[in-house]
Design a protein around this motif. Structure first.
Motif, PDB file in Angstrom:
ATOM      1  N   UNK A 101      -9.356 -38.507  -3.218  1.00 56.26           N
ATOM      2  CA  UNK A 101     -10.057 -37.835  -2.112  1.00 56.26           C
ATOM      3  C   UNK A 101     -11.227 -37.007  -2.636  1.00 56.26           C
ATOM      4  N   UNK A 102     -11.020 -36.302  -3.738  1.00 52.74           N
ATOM      5  CA  UNK A 102     -12.091 -35.450  -4.270  1.00 52.74           C
ATOM      6  C   UNK A 102     -13.191 -36.306  -4.899  1.00 52.74           C
ATOM      7  N   UNK A 289     -16.782 -21.276 -12.339  1.00 48.66           N
ATOM      8  CA  UNK A 289     -16.641 -21.987 -13.619  1.00 48.66           C
ATOM      9  C   UNK A 289     -15.190 -22.241 -14.005  1.00 48.66           C
ATOM     10  N   UNK A 290     -14.295 -21.353 -13.554  1.00 45.38           N
ATOM     11  CA  UNK A 290     -12.887 -21.507 -13.922  1.00 45.38           C
ATOM     12  C   UNK A 290     -12.192 -22.676 -13.235  1.00 45.38           C
ATOM     13  N   UNK A 291     -12.860 -23.290 -12.243  1.00 50.78           N
ATOM     14  CA  UNK A 291     -12.289 -24.511 -11.643  1.00 50.78           C
ATOM     15  C   UNK A 291     -12.159 -25.585 -12.714  1.00 50.78           C
ATOM     16  N   UNK A 315      -6.942 -36.420 -19.467  1.00 49.52           N
ATOM     17  CA  UNK A 315      -6.306 -37.196 -18.384  1.00 49.52           C
ATOM     18  C   UNK A 315      -7.137 -37.061 -17.108  1.00 49.52           C
ATOM     19  N   UNK A 316      -7.205 -35.859 -16.585  1.00 50.45           N
ATOM     20  CA  UNK A 316      -8.075 -35.573 -15.444  1.00 50.45           C
ATOM     21  C   UNK A 316      -8.134 -34.040 -15.320  1.00 50.45           C
ATOM     22  N   UNK A 317      -9.064 -33.516 -14.514  1.00 48.23           N
ATOM     23  CA  UNK A 317      -9.089 -32.062 -14.371  1.00 48.23           C
ATOM     24  C   UNK A 317      -7.747 -31.559 -13.814  1.00 48.23           C
ATOM     25  N   UNK A 321      -6.664 -27.262  -9.586  1.00 45.77           N
ATOM     26  CA  UNK A 321      -8.075 -27.224  -9.194  1.00 45.77           C
ATOM     27  C   UNK A 321      -8.407 -28.362  -8.254  1.00 45.77           C
ATOM     28  N   UNK A 322      -8.001 -29.556  -8.647  1.00 43.50           N
ATOM     29  CA  UNK A 322      -8.358 -30.716  -7.820  1.00 43.50           C
ATOM     30  C   UNK A 322      -7.752 -30.596  -6.426  1.00 43.50           C
ATOM     31  N   UNK A 323      -6.486 -30.157  -6.372  1.00 43.77           N
ATOM     32  CA  UNK A 323      -5.822 -30.046  -5.070  1.00 43.77           C
ATOM     33  C   UNK A 323      -6.538 -29.044  -4.180  1.00 43.77           C
TER      34      UNK A 323
END
Ligand code: PMP
Ligand code: PLP
Length: 477
Positions: A101-102, A289-291, A315-317, A321-323
């Motif tokens: 989704x993101x 930035x902390x995201x 792997x991924x962020x 954060x992504x959620x």
């Protein structure tokens, strides 16, 4: 379609392969019972809900820029058709390109903002532009290669490549960033300089086209076209590191001469018909930035390799954060809300700040000793120090006079970054407090970088007053 860029891959990029465990992911759909991938069971995740109080961008909050209206958003617990992934999915392992989704939100945003001119481009999520840059370098460059950079540039980029044995060659700049003429000249005549005799002609250029760090320069449309033309002529890959793109101060305002509404600068990526621009975007300067979330837009020959690299590194962020970003951007703000947030909030805040600091500078600093070119984007004033006005000019090195100014600033309790930190010349290693206070570096770096991004308005005013005093005292004898 993009041109074939396989010959641009370095040894690492060319040999990167899909992680074999990740190759199982496409099987996990429909009736499949997976006894395969070692995914931890979500019941062992001690996070029962993930919510955030975010800025409201719904239309009732419209027009209240800077208002404190907030919305409580919660990452959904279970699967919701058409919406974002559930909490247990965002916290789970996934493919190396970020949650769907993101990623799709970012891709749609890129499509709207940059209207790519070729078909086989894609977007991959990163842990910010620092992470993205390091992956691009390891994909394209080998030890012994040299990349082209702006003559003043972001130190972390050079600090990343140096230990990898990758060199850099500065290209002259002016008030509009990297000079296309200098870039062309350097490449047309590559090898004629004996220092370059053993070096392969560079094929990769790293540049910061908007609100450049440290100079604040923004490339004009014509400059961008000229750079693209040289890139085609010399078959270059451009790494467009653009964290300050959304900090273009005058977007949405009326042009004083034409009366037309000012739009966003076209990115290099938007002008690319070949697939040679790797565009790096980050939420660091637009959200926080902390995201540690950004996204890279590039041709699919390269996204695949970056994805393979992610599979075996980050792997991924982070799933948190992504959620939260997906919940905020996809489920709440939408494309229009995010676009409005950028122009009504981020841009206007930095516009106010730059105008305030520039006003203080003109009021409190002797402009015959220090001046800057007014930036139209970004976070920085790049202040040129007129060392030739110093009473001891010529008798002592410029670098010593700049060191004395730095010490005076510290004595007055105002900190600016010495210009040499952004220079392309070799720097001593492990610089510490004592080095900064005692050692003089780089004869030609008669600049300091000040940021209007972070201090309060009151601190900015006092900071500039202190700088003005430090300058006068440093130039008194
Ligand atoms: N090392 C080993 C031996 C593993 O089994 C795994 C998870 N499959 C990892 C590393 C990956 O760890 P992380 O999620 O912390 O990157
Ligand atoms: N690139 C440039 C030119 C920057 O100025 C910065 C931030 O200072 C970064 C990259 C870092 O970006 P991120 O936080 O996305 O890693």
């Amino acid at each position: 379609m993009a041109k074939d860029f396989s010959s641009f891959l370095g040894l690492e990029g060319a040999s990167r392969k899909k992680s074999c465990l990740k190759a199982l992911l496409p099987f996990m759909k429909g009736e499949m019972i997976s006894l395969g991938g070692g995914l931890p069971h979500p019941s062992t995740f001690p996070f029962y809900s993930l919510s955030a109080d975010i800025k409201s961008m719904d239309s009732s909050a419209k027009g209240k820029a800077g208002s404190s209206v907030s919305d409580l958003v919660t990452v959904p617990h279970g699967p919701q058709p058409g919406k974002i992934e559930s909490l247990s999915a965002t916290l789970q392992y996934g493919a190396g390109n970020g949650i769907k989704s993101l990623r799709e939100f970012c891709k749609e945003h890129v499509r709207r903002m940059h209207c790519p001119q070729y078909q086989d481009w894609d977007v991959i999520l990163t842990a910010g532009n620092t992470d993205a840059f390091s992956k691009v370098i390891s994909m394209l460059c080998n030890r012994g290669d040299k990349i082209l950079v702006e003559e003043w540039t972001y130190p972390a980029a050079l600090e990343l490549i140096e230990p990898l044995g990758i060199g850099h060659v500065p290209v002259s700049m002016d008030g509009e960033g990297m000079s296309a003429v200098a870039l062309k000249d350097l490449l047309d005549n590559w090898g004629s300089n004996p220092e370059q005799a053993n070096d392969a002609k560079p094929r990769v250029v790293y540049l910061i086209p908007t609100g450049q760090n440290p100079t604040g320069a923004t490339m004009s449309i014509q400059r961008r076209r000229d750079i693209m033309q040289v890139a085609q002529e010399h078959d270059l890959i451009l790494i467009e590191d653009d964290p300050y793109y959304y900090l273009q101060f005058f977007v949405g305002e009326k042009d004083k001469v034409t009366g037309e509404t000012i739009g966003w600068m076209p990115s290099l990526f938007s002008m690319d018909t070949d697939g040679r621009v790797i565009r790096l975007d980050t939420f660091s300067k637009t959200l926080a930035p902390g995201c540690r979330v950004g996204y890279m837009s590039l041709n699919v020959q390269f996204t695949t390799i970056v994805q393979y690299h992610n599979e075996v590194t980050i792997q991924q962020p982070s799933g948190f954060s992504q959620g939260l970003l997906a919940e905020m951007l996809v489920s709440h703000w939408g494309q229009e809300g995010y676009a409005r947030y950028l122009t009504e909030n981020v841009r206007t805040e930095y516009l106010k700040r730059t105008q305030f600091m520039q006003g203080c500078f003109k009021k409190y600093v002797n402009l015959s000793l220090a001046d800057f070119i007014e930036p139209s984007a970004g976070m920085f004033l790049w202040i040129k120090i007129a060392v030739d006005k110093h009473p001891r000019y010529g008798a002592v090195a410029d670098s010593v006079l700049m060191l004395e100014l730095f010490r005076k600033c510290v004595e007055k309790n105002v900190l600016m970054v010495p210009g040499w930190q952004f220079s392309c010349k070799p720097k001593p290693s492990n610089i510490d407090f004592a080095d900064l206070m005692n050692a003089a570096y780089d004869e030609q770096a008669n600049y300091v970088r000040a940021t209007f991004a972070h201090a309060t308005f009151e601190q900015m005013e006092h900071g500039i007053i202190r700088f003005g005093e430090a300058l006068n005292e440093a130039f008194a004898k």
